[in-house]
Design an enzyme around this catalytic site. Structure first.
Site, mmCIF file in Angstrom:
data_model
loop_
_atom_site.group_PDB
_atom_site.id
_atom_site.type_symbol
_atom_site.label_atom_id
_atom_site.label_comp_id
_atom_site.label_asym_id
_atom_site.label_seq_id
_atom_site.Cartn_x
_atom_site.Cartn_y
_atom_site.Cartn_z
ATOM 1 N N CYS A 78 0.841 -1.205 0.000
ATOM 2 C CA CYS A 78 0.000 0.000 0.000
ATOM 3 C C CYS A 78 0.871 1.248 0.000
ATOM 4 O O CYS A 78 1.775 1.392 0.819
ATOM 5 C CB CYS A 78 -0.921 -0.003 1.220
ATOM 6 S SG CYS A 78 -1.825 1.534 1.459
ATOM 7 N N CYS A 81 0.303 3.253 3.565
ATOM 8 C CA CYS A 81 0.599 2.712 4.884
ATOM 9 C C CYS A 81 1.913 3.307 5.429
ATOM 10 O O CYS A 81 2.818 3.655 4.659
ATOM 11 C CB CYS A 81 0.709 1.186 4.825
ATOM 12 S SG CYS A 81 -0.869 0.327 4.921
ATOM 13 N N ASN A 105 -0.401 15.678 -2.882
ATOM 14 C CA ASN A 105 -0.683 14.567 -3.781
ATOM 15 C C ASN A 105 0.434 14.420 -4.815
ATOM 16 O O ASN A 105 0.854 15.395 -5.435
ATOM 17 C CB ASN A 105 -2.022 14.800 -4.482
ATOM 18 C CG ASN A 105 -2.600 13.536 -5.078
ATOM 19 O OD1 ASN A 105 -1.901 12.749 -5.702
ATOM 20 N ND2 ASN A 105 -3.889 13.343 -4.894
ATOM 21 N N ASP A 106 0.918 13.180 -4.975
ATOM 22 C CA ASP A 106 1.989 12.926 -5.944
ATOM 23 C C ASP A 106 1.492 13.032 -7.383
ATOM 24 O O ASP A 106 2.295 13.182 -8.309
ATOM 25 C CB ASP A 106 2.574 11.522 -5.700
ATOM 26 C CG ASP A 106 3.142 11.378 -4.303
ATOM 27 O OD1 ASP A 106 3.661 12.374 -3.768
ATOM 28 O OD2 ASP A 106 3.056 10.266 -3.739
ATOM 29 N N HIS A 146 -4.624 0.129 7.932
ATOM 30 C CA HIS A 146 -5.039 -0.027 6.542
ATOM 31 C C HIS A 146 -6.516 -0.375 6.376
ATOM 32 O O HIS A 146 -7.116 -0.067 5.336
ATOM 33 C CB HIS A 146 -4.182 -1.127 5.880
ATOM 34 C CG HIS A 146 -4.446 -1.324 4.417
ATOM 35 N ND1 HIS A 146 -3.996 -0.449 3.457
ATOM 36 C CD2 HIS A 146 -5.121 -2.308 3.764
ATOM 37 C CE1 HIS A 146 -4.374 -0.888 2.254
ATOM 38 N NE2 HIS A 146 -5.058 -2.003 2.409
ATOM 39 N N ASN A 186 -13.675 9.813 -1.117
ATOM 40 C CA ASN A 186 -14.293 8.788 -1.947
ATOM 41 C C ASN A 186 -14.022 7.448 -1.282
ATOM 42 O O ASN A 186 -12.874 7.022 -1.200
ATOM 43 C CB ASN A 186 -13.723 8.787 -3.366
ATOM 44 C CG ASN A 186 -14.111 10.027 -4.140
ATOM 45 O OD1 ASN A 186 -15.191 10.574 -3.947
ATOM 46 N ND2 ASN A 186 -13.235 10.486 -5.019
ATOM 47 N N GLY A 192 -14.653 4.826 -7.397
ATOM 48 C CA GLY A 192 -13.448 5.204 -8.113
ATOM 49 C C GLY A 192 -12.247 5.436 -7.227
ATOM 50 O O GLY A 192 -11.235 6.017 -7.672
ATOM 51 N N SER A 194 -8.856 4.955 -5.709
ATOM 52 C CA SER A 194 -7.707 4.256 -6.290
ATOM 53 C C SER A 194 -6.881 3.497 -5.257
ATOM 54 O O SER A 194 -5.990 2.732 -5.618
ATOM 55 C CB SER A 194 -6.798 5.257 -7.019
ATOM 56 O OG SER A 194 -6.309 6.236 -6.110
ATOM 57 N N HIS A 197 -6.772 2.164 1.342
ATOM 58 C CA HIS A 197 -6.389 2.716 2.647
ATOM 59 C C HIS A 197 -7.279 3.915 2.952
ATOM 60 O O HIS A 197 -7.381 4.835 2.145
ATOM 61 C CB HIS A 197 -4.916 3.132 2.632
ATOM 62 C CG HIS A 197 -4.373 3.440 3.998
ATOM 63 N ND1 HIS A 197 -3.440 2.639 4.620
ATOM 64 C CD2 HIS A 197 -4.621 4.460 4.858
ATOM 65 C CE1 HIS A 197 -3.141 3.152 5.802
ATOM 66 N NE2 HIS A 197 -3.857 4.266 5.968
ATOM 67 N N HIS A 199 -8.698 7.242 3.429
ATOM 68 C CA HIS A 199 -8.109 8.568 3.245
ATOM 69 C C HIS A 199 -9.094 9.481 2.528
ATOM 70 O O HIS A 199 -10.068 9.033 1.932
ATOM 71 C CB HIS A 199 -6.820 8.474 2.417
ATOM 72 C CG HIS A 199 -7.032 8.136 0.975
ATOM 73 N ND1 HIS A 199 -7.325 6.859 0.541
ATOM 74 C CD2 HIS A 199 -7.022 8.912 -0.150
ATOM 75 C CE1 HIS A 199 -7.468 6.851 -0.774
ATOM 76 N NE2 HIS A 199 -7.304 8.097 -1.220
ATOM 77 N N GLN A 201 -9.178 13.656 0.507
ATOM 78 C CA GLN A 201 -8.350 14.570 -0.261
ATOM 79 C C GLN A 201 -8.804 16.003 -0.051
ATOM 80 O O GLN A 201 -9.913 16.261 0.425
ATOM 81 C CB GLN A 201 -8.420 14.229 -1.754
ATOM 82 C CG GLN A 201 -7.920 12.848 -2.117
ATOM 83 C CD GLN A 201 -7.914 12.627 -3.617
ATOM 84 O OE1 GLN A 201 -7.288 13.368 -4.373
ATOM 85 N NE2 GLN A 201 -8.613 11.593 -4.068
ATOM 86 N N GLN A 402 -33.864 11.954 -10.422
ATOM 87 C CA GLN A 402 -35.015 11.133 -10.037
ATOM 88 C C GLN A 402 -34.587 10.132 -8.972
ATOM 89 O O GLN A 402 -33.454 9.666 -8.952
ATOM 90 C CB GLN A 402 -35.573 10.400 -11.261
ATOM 91 C CG GLN A 402 -36.815 9.560 -11.022
ATOM 92 C CD GLN A 402 -36.521 8.117 -10.599
ATOM 93 O OE1 GLN A 402 -35.393 7.641 -10.761
ATOM 94 N NE2 GLN A 402 -37.509 7.439 -10.041
#
Length: 429
Positions: A78, A81, A105-106, A146, A186, A192, A194, A197, A199, A201, A402
């Site tokens: 990961c 981690c 963020n990388d 994790h 998310n 979605g 990725s 772990h 987290h 953003q 709806q």
């Protein structure tokens, strides 16, 4: 022109169209009859079709999660981690963090260092407009563990997450090229995400994103019209403490009730005439409250689009997380734990969602700050089970949003779920 063969044999009907005697089919029932609800935050409508919950499902089903298995607390592969090397191989190893960990963020969606976009005014085309966007993106790891989501964490473990959100916001708010900080999570591969772990953003941008700008505009219009904060009024509406006698002269009135009940809407800051179709100013029966405490309220919004969508609102008018005192932060941690536990317990799975915090922009605009009311949106996709999700397609993409399950029915189901996680209950039995 000869009509297609499939139509050639169809003769025009000469019969008198049949009419339905509306009086013979009983009274309107919000739990069974289609209606639409007004969303004052977005100035839009949501079609509610509760009778569609009975339709059979033979469509797409997601892979079911094995709730009997648990993920490891540490995964050597990961990127998030503690002690592991991140995805960008030029970056050093993660520190051996003990609660939260925040880093740039990388692979950011927006970047601080990029050339200026020079626009030639002479070649301006109103149909082909483009603007450069600069900003920064941060990753906020919730825990070194994790497999520990917010639903698995205690209030004391969630508090550092809230403090990390505040730190990111405060560290960026005074930068001249950062006018908005969007903090979100998310959760789940279906959303979605990725990396599993736990987290969130933070995307910080020069511009104020469209959703936030739209909410600010509509809250401003509401305040101009009724001289009160929209979400303060909504908190009072949902907690059923609102009384028209408690509102000062010239503020909330019967028309404001109609706005909350979806029978009128705001256009260009004015109340427009509702459509000529059947309408009512009587709200559906049933509470939409999922949980609450002294500082925060969690509801399935009256105008919710997603089946089990919720909104967490501050009960007092605060514009940012930074304005919360320690007791309020603990109350927020409690609401987050209780809500996410109920989500997991609903279908006995790690319940996926997108969560976002809406607070005041960092553009220094006093009006924006005074209009903003701290709230969090939770948008989960699951509809009938852990494997059946809602799709925003067809009419929802081309016409309007709806939903099938009414917000009141969704709130009741969530309220009936325990705020003790089902995995802990299983261990204790």
């Amino acid at each position: 022109m000869t009509p297609p063969s499939c139509l050639a044999s169809v003769a025009p009907s000469t019969a008198t169209p049949s009419t339905t005697d509306v009086s013979s089919i009983g009274s309107f029932d919000f739990n069974h009859h289609s209606h639409r609800r007004f969303n004052p935050l977005t100035n839009s409508w949501v079609l509610c079709s509760p009778h569609r919950t009975q339709r059979p499902w033979q469509g797409k089903e997601e892979d079911a999660e094995d709730s009997s298995t648990t993920s490891p607390s540490f995964d050597s592969k990961c990127y998030l981690c503690p002690g592991n090397t991140r995805a960008n191989k030029t970056i050093h190893r993660n520190p051996d963090y003990k609660d939260t960990f925040v880093f740039e963020n990388d692979f950011p969606a927006v970047q601080q260092d990029q050339p200026e976009l020079v626009v030639d005014d002479d070649s301006f085309n109103p149909l082909l407009q483009v603007e450069s966007v600069r900003g920064q993106c941060h990753v906020i790891c919730f825990s070194p563990n994790h497999d520990k989501t917010l639903a698995d964490m205690s209030e004391q473990e969630i508090l550092p997450v809230i403090d990390a959100w505040i730190h990111v916001y405060d560290s960026l708010k005074d930068k001249p090229d950062i006018n908005h900080v969007q903090i979100f999570e998310n959760k789940g591969a279906i959303m979605g995400c990725s990396n599993p772990h736990p987290h969130g953003q933070a995307w910080s941008t020069q511009d104020i994103p469209q959703e936030t700008a739209q909410e600010l505009e509509n809250m401003h219009r509401y305040k101009e019209k009724y001289h009160r904060c929209m979400l303060c009024d909504y908190v009072m509406t949902e907690t059923k403490t609102k009384d028209t006698s408690s509102f000062p002269a010239g503020s909330m009135n019967g028309k404001a009730n109609a706005v909350m009940n979806g029978s009128t809407h705001l256009t260009n800051g004015t109340s427009s005439i509702p459509p000529k179709s059947s309408s009512t100013s009587t709200a559906p029966d049933g509470s939409r409250i999922v949980c609450e405490n002294a500082s925060f309220l969690c509801v399935v919004p009256f105008w919710a689009t997603w089946p089990f969508e919720t909104m967490v609102l501050a009960k007092t008018h605060v514009a940012t997380l930074s304005e919360l005192n320690q007791a309020q932060k603990l109350d927020l941690a409690t609401i987050l734990r209780q809500l996410t536990c109920r989500y997991d317990n609903l279908f006995k799975c790690s319940f996926p969602y997108s969560m976002g915090i809406h607070q005041a922009p960092t553009d220094g605009n006093r009006e924006h700050h005074e209009t903003s009311h701290l709230h969090l949106h939770f948008y989960p996709p699951l509809l009938r089970s852990a494997t059946v999700k809602k799709f925003l397609v067809g009419f929802e993409l081309l016409g309007q949003a709806q939903r099938d399950l009414t917000p009141e029915q969704a709130a009741k189901r969530l309220t009936e779920c325990s705020y003790v996680h089902y995995k802990k209950s299983r261990v204790n039995t």
